[in-house]
Write a protein that holds these residues in place. Structure first.
Motif, PDB file in Angstrom:
ATOM      1  N   PHE A 262      42.140   4.218 -26.877  1.00  0.00           N
ATOM      2  CA  PHE A 262      40.699   4.155 -27.127  1.00  0.00           C
ATOM      3  C   PHE A 262      40.057   3.490 -25.916  1.00  0.00           C
ATOM      4  N   ALA A 263      38.835   3.911 -25.569  1.00  0.00           N
ATOM      5  CA  ALA A 263      38.159   3.327 -24.411  1.00  0.00           C
ATOM      6  C   ALA A 263      38.025   1.817 -24.545  1.00  0.00           C
ATOM      7  N   ASP A 264      37.947   1.330 -25.765  1.00  0.00           N
ATOM      8  CA  ASP A 264      37.825  -0.110 -26.016  1.00  0.00           C
ATOM      9  C   ASP A 264      39.028  -0.899 -25.502  1.00  0.00           C
ATOM     10  N   TYR A 265      40.149  -0.222 -25.284  1.00  0.00           N
ATOM     11  CA  TYR A 265      41.379  -0.902 -24.868  1.00  0.00           C
ATOM     12  C   TYR A 265      41.521  -1.014 -23.352  1.00  0.00           C
ATOM     13  N   VAL A 266      40.572  -0.476 -22.597  1.00  0.00           N
ATOM     14  CA  VAL A 266      40.763  -0.370 -21.156  1.00  0.00           C
ATOM     15  C   VAL A 266      40.535  -1.679 -20.418  1.00  0.00           C
ATOM     16  N   TYR A 267      39.907  -2.651 -21.056  1.00  0.00           N
ATOM     17  CA  TYR A 267      39.494  -3.853 -20.328  1.00  0.00           C
ATOM     18  C   TYR A 267      40.641  -4.607 -19.651  1.00  0.00           C
ATOM     19  N   PRO A 268      41.830  -4.726 -20.244  1.00  0.00           N
ATOM     20  CA  PRO A 268      42.916  -5.382 -19.504  1.00  0.00           C
ATOM     21  C   PRO A 268      43.290  -4.656 -18.212  1.00  0.00           C
ATOM     22  N   ALA A 269      42.972  -3.352 -18.128  1.00  0.00           N
ATOM     23  CA  ALA A 269      43.306  -2.566 -16.935  1.00  0.00           C
ATOM     24  C   ALA A 269      42.150  -2.502 -15.948  1.00  0.00           C
ATOM     25  N   TYR A 270      41.044  -3.134 -16.264  1.00  0.00           N
ATOM     26  CA  TYR A 270      39.847  -2.987 -15.427  1.00  0.00           C
ATOM     27  C   TYR A 270      40.085  -3.490 -13.999  1.00  0.00           C
ATOM     28  N   ASP A 271      40.806  -4.571 -13.862  1.00  0.00           N
ATOM     29  CA  ASP A 271      41.071  -5.108 -12.531  1.00  0.00           C
ATOM     30  C   ASP A 271      41.912  -4.131 -11.712  1.00  0.00           C
ATOM     31  N   GLN A 272      42.885  -3.495 -12.342  1.00  0.00           N
ATOM     32  CA  GLN A 272      43.693  -2.506 -11.630  1.00  0.00           C
ATOM     33  C   GLN A 272      42.826  -1.344 -11.145  1.00  0.00           C
ATOM     34  N   ILE A 273      41.892  -0.909 -12.002  1.00  0.00           N
ATOM     35  CA  ILE A 273      41.025   0.216 -11.639  1.00  0.00           C
ATOM     36  C   ILE A 273      40.095  -0.162 -10.489  1.00  0.00           C
ATOM     37  N   VAL A 274      39.451  -1.327 -10.611  1.00  0.00           N
ATOM     38  CA  VAL A 274      38.448  -1.739  -9.625  1.00  0.00           C
ATOM     39  C   VAL A 274      39.087  -2.191  -8.319  1.00  0.00           C
ATOM     40  N   SER A 275      40.104  -3.018  -8.408  1.00  0.00           N
ATOM     41  CA  SER A 275      40.658  -3.662  -7.217  1.00  0.00           C
ATOM     42  C   SER A 275      41.707  -2.822  -6.500  1.00  0.00           C
ATOM     43  N   GLU A 276      42.331  -1.893  -7.200  1.00  0.00           N
ATOM     44  CA  GLU A 276      43.407  -1.108  -6.594  1.00  0.00           C
ATOM     45  C   GLU A 276      43.070   0.380  -6.515  1.00  0.00           C
ATOM     46  N   ALA A 277      42.898   1.030  -7.664  1.00  0.00           N
ATOM     47  CA  ALA A 277      42.698   2.487  -7.666  1.00  0.00           C
ATOM     48  C   ALA A 277      41.459   2.899  -6.879  1.00  0.00           C
ATOM     49  N   ALA A 278      40.340   2.228  -7.136  1.00  0.00           N
ATOM     50  CA  ALA A 278      39.079   2.625  -6.510  1.00  0.00           C
ATOM     51  C   ALA A 278      39.077   2.406  -5.004  1.00  0.00           C
ATOM     52  N   ARG A 279      39.876   1.467  -4.530  1.00  0.00           N
ATOM     53  CA  ARG A 279      39.825   1.077  -3.115  1.00  0.00           C
ATOM     54  C   ARG A 279      40.941   1.673  -2.267  1.00  0.00           C
ATOM     55  N   MET A 280      41.860   2.410  -2.912  1.00  0.00           N
ATOM     56  CA  MET A 280      43.056   2.884  -2.225  1.00  0.00           C
ATOM     57  C   MET A 280      42.726   3.675  -0.960  1.00  0.00           C
ATOM     58  N   ARG A 281      41.843   4.654  -1.075  1.00  0.00           N
ATOM     59  CA  ARG A 281      41.528   5.504   0.073  1.00  0.00           C
ATOM     60  C   ARG A 281      40.874   4.692   1.195  1.00  0.00           C
ATOM     61  N   HIS A 282      39.949   3.810   0.850  1.00  0.00           N
ATOM     62  CA  HIS A 282      39.158   3.118   1.862  1.00  0.00           C
ATOM     63  C   HIS A 282      39.918   1.956   2.504  1.00  0.00           C
ATOM     64  N   ARG A 283      40.685   1.242   1.707  1.00  0.00           N
ATOM     65  CA  ARG A 283      41.394   0.096   2.280  1.00  0.00           C
ATOM     66  C   ARG A 283      42.552   0.543   3.155  1.00  0.00           C
ATOM     67  N   SER A 284      43.007   1.796   2.972  1.00  0.00           N
ATOM     68  CA  SER A 284      44.090   2.312   3.802  1.00  0.00           C
ATOM     69  C   SER A 284      43.566   3.220   4.909  1.00  0.00           C
ATOM     70  N   ALA A 285      42.241   3.278   5.072  1.00  0.00           N
ATOM     71  CA  ALA A 285      41.618   4.137   6.087  1.00  0.00           C
ATOM     72  C   ALA A 285      42.063   5.582   5.935  1.00  0.00           C
ATOM     73  N   GLY A 286      42.197   6.017   4.673  1.00  0.00           N
ATOM     74  CA  GLY A 286      42.537   7.397   4.402  1.00  0.00           C
ATOM     75  C   GLY A 286      44.011   7.730   4.454  1.00  0.00           C
ATOM     76  N   GLN A 287      44.878   6.749   4.714  1.00  0.00           N
ATOM     77  CA  GLN A 287      46.310   7.030   4.756  1.00  0.00           C
ATOM     78  C   GLN A 287      46.863   7.328   3.363  1.00  0.00           C
ATOM     79  N   PHE A 288      46.261   6.715   2.343  1.00  0.00           N
ATOM     80  CA  PHE A 288      46.693   6.938   0.963  1.00  0.00           C
ATOM     81  C   PHE A 288      45.482   7.352   0.127  1.00  0.00           C
ATOM     82  N   THR A 289      45.742   8.157  -0.865  1.00  0.00           N
ATOM     83  CA  THR A 289      44.725   8.461  -1.873  1.00  0.00           C
ATOM     84  C   THR A 289      45.284   8.077  -3.237  1.00  0.00           C
TER      85      THR A 289
END
Length: 337
Positions: free
Chosen positions: A83-110
């Motif tokens: 349920f969408a209500d359960y996503v909050y423990p994963a929010y940091d992973q989404i914001v700090s890791e998944a969303a930034r992967m392409r940009h923090r690696s200068a496009g080396q990783f997606t």
């Protein structure tokens, strides 16, 4: 064309994607043997094996974190948060890791991953099974956010989301899972199998992310909605007789600003409808976008119809939702302004 419910369409999208690309893997809580709490992944483990469709521990942060690692390694994980209500423990992973992967690696990783979540209320699920958290994700640069309103859109958008090289939050309105919705909780629709929005192509057919759909053409007022609220807006327009143009956004991020602007510049009026809490809801962003793009075309103030600014009320959820009556009142207000 095959006739499907949204559940069947989502299941079909998984199946087609897994047939087409062996890098696609599906996992989450109860999605394997059981086929998901809403049965959206039923039969996939039996068909593709436990190495491609499997159950995960009740650990949302771990589910999303593992998916990020898989995506960086070259797989295409599709994970279900029960349920969408359960996503909050994963929010940091989404914001700090998944969303930034392409940009923090200068496009080396997606990070080609999809996070599927049932969203919204209407099934008497209570405070922890009924929330609409889309605005929390539209604020995050690097993440795409999709909300389908029909089986056709759910299947085509999910296939596109799986193909996308960046993380996609895929929010599935649970009130629409098993059939159409006429805007009223007490008026069941019995013709789902004949409903045109239940017709889905049998082949591999995608819908591009970031493209809205004009669900109903009109000239009096533009209604911006997504998910379940598309049907509420249609009911309100039918009952008032107002010639409303209803735009189903489908993708919240990226947003089809061109379609919104074209419609509002034509009608000169705009009503925004969403189920989530009003304050800081996605409707505020839509309102600002319309104001910036269409100010000199507006004939009336932009109005928002949304959920109340309260914790989700279990016993009174149908009073909480924007219904046809509240949307109709807003339509009349902008026409009289």
């Amino acid at each position: 064309m095959a006739r499907m419910t949204m559940i069947e369409a989502i299941r079909s999208a998984h199946d087609l994607a897994m047939q087409r690309d062996e890098k696609v893997v599906v996992f989450g809580e109860d999605v394997g043997y059981f086929g998901g709490v809403f049965r959206c992944t039923a039969g996939l483990q039996e068909k593709y094996g436990k190495h491609r469709c499997f159950d995960a521990p009740i650990n949302e942060s771990g589910i999303v974190g593992a998916a990020i690692g898989m995506a960086a390694y070259g797989l295409k994980p599709v994970v279900e948060i029960q349920f969408a209500d359960y996503v909050y423990p994963a929010y940091d992973q989404i914001v700090s890791e998944a969303a930034r992967m392409r940009h923090r690696s200068a496009g080396q990783f997606t990070c080609p991953m999809v996070i599927r979540m049932p969203t919204g209320g209407g099934i008497f699920g209570g405070q922890t099974h009924s929330q609409s958290p889309e605005a929390l994700f539209t604020h995050v640069s690097g993440v795409k956010v999709v909300v389908p309103s029909s089986p056709y859109d759910a299947r085509g958008l999910l296939l596109s989301a799986i193909e996308d090289p960046d993380p996609v939050i895929f929010l599935e309105p649970k009130r629409l899972y098993n059939g159409p919705f006429d805007g009223h909780h007490d008026r069941p629709v019995t013709a789902w199998k004949k409903h045109p929005l239940g017709e889905v192509p049998e082949d591999y057919d995608t819908i591009p992310l970031g493209k809205a759909s004009v669900r109903r053409k009109g000239s009096d007022v533009t209604v911006l909605a997504y998910g379940t609220m598309v049907y509420v807006a249609e009911a309100a327009a039918d009952e008032t007789g107002i010639d409303a143009e209803i735009i189903d956004l489908r993708s919240l991020m990226p947003l089809d600003v061109e379609a919104i602007t074209a419609s509002v510049q034509k009608t000169g009026r705009c009503v925004i409808v969403h189920e989530a809490t009003r304050t800081s809801g996605f409707g505020a962003e839509l309102s600002a976008t319309v104001q910036e793009s269409c100010f000199y075309h507006l004939e009336a103030p932009i109005l928002r119809v949304a959920g109340w600014d309260t914790p989700y009320p279990h016993a009174q959820e149908w009073a909480y939702f924007p219904g046809p009556e509240r949307v109709a009142a807003a339509l009349k207000d902008v026409m009289e302004a």
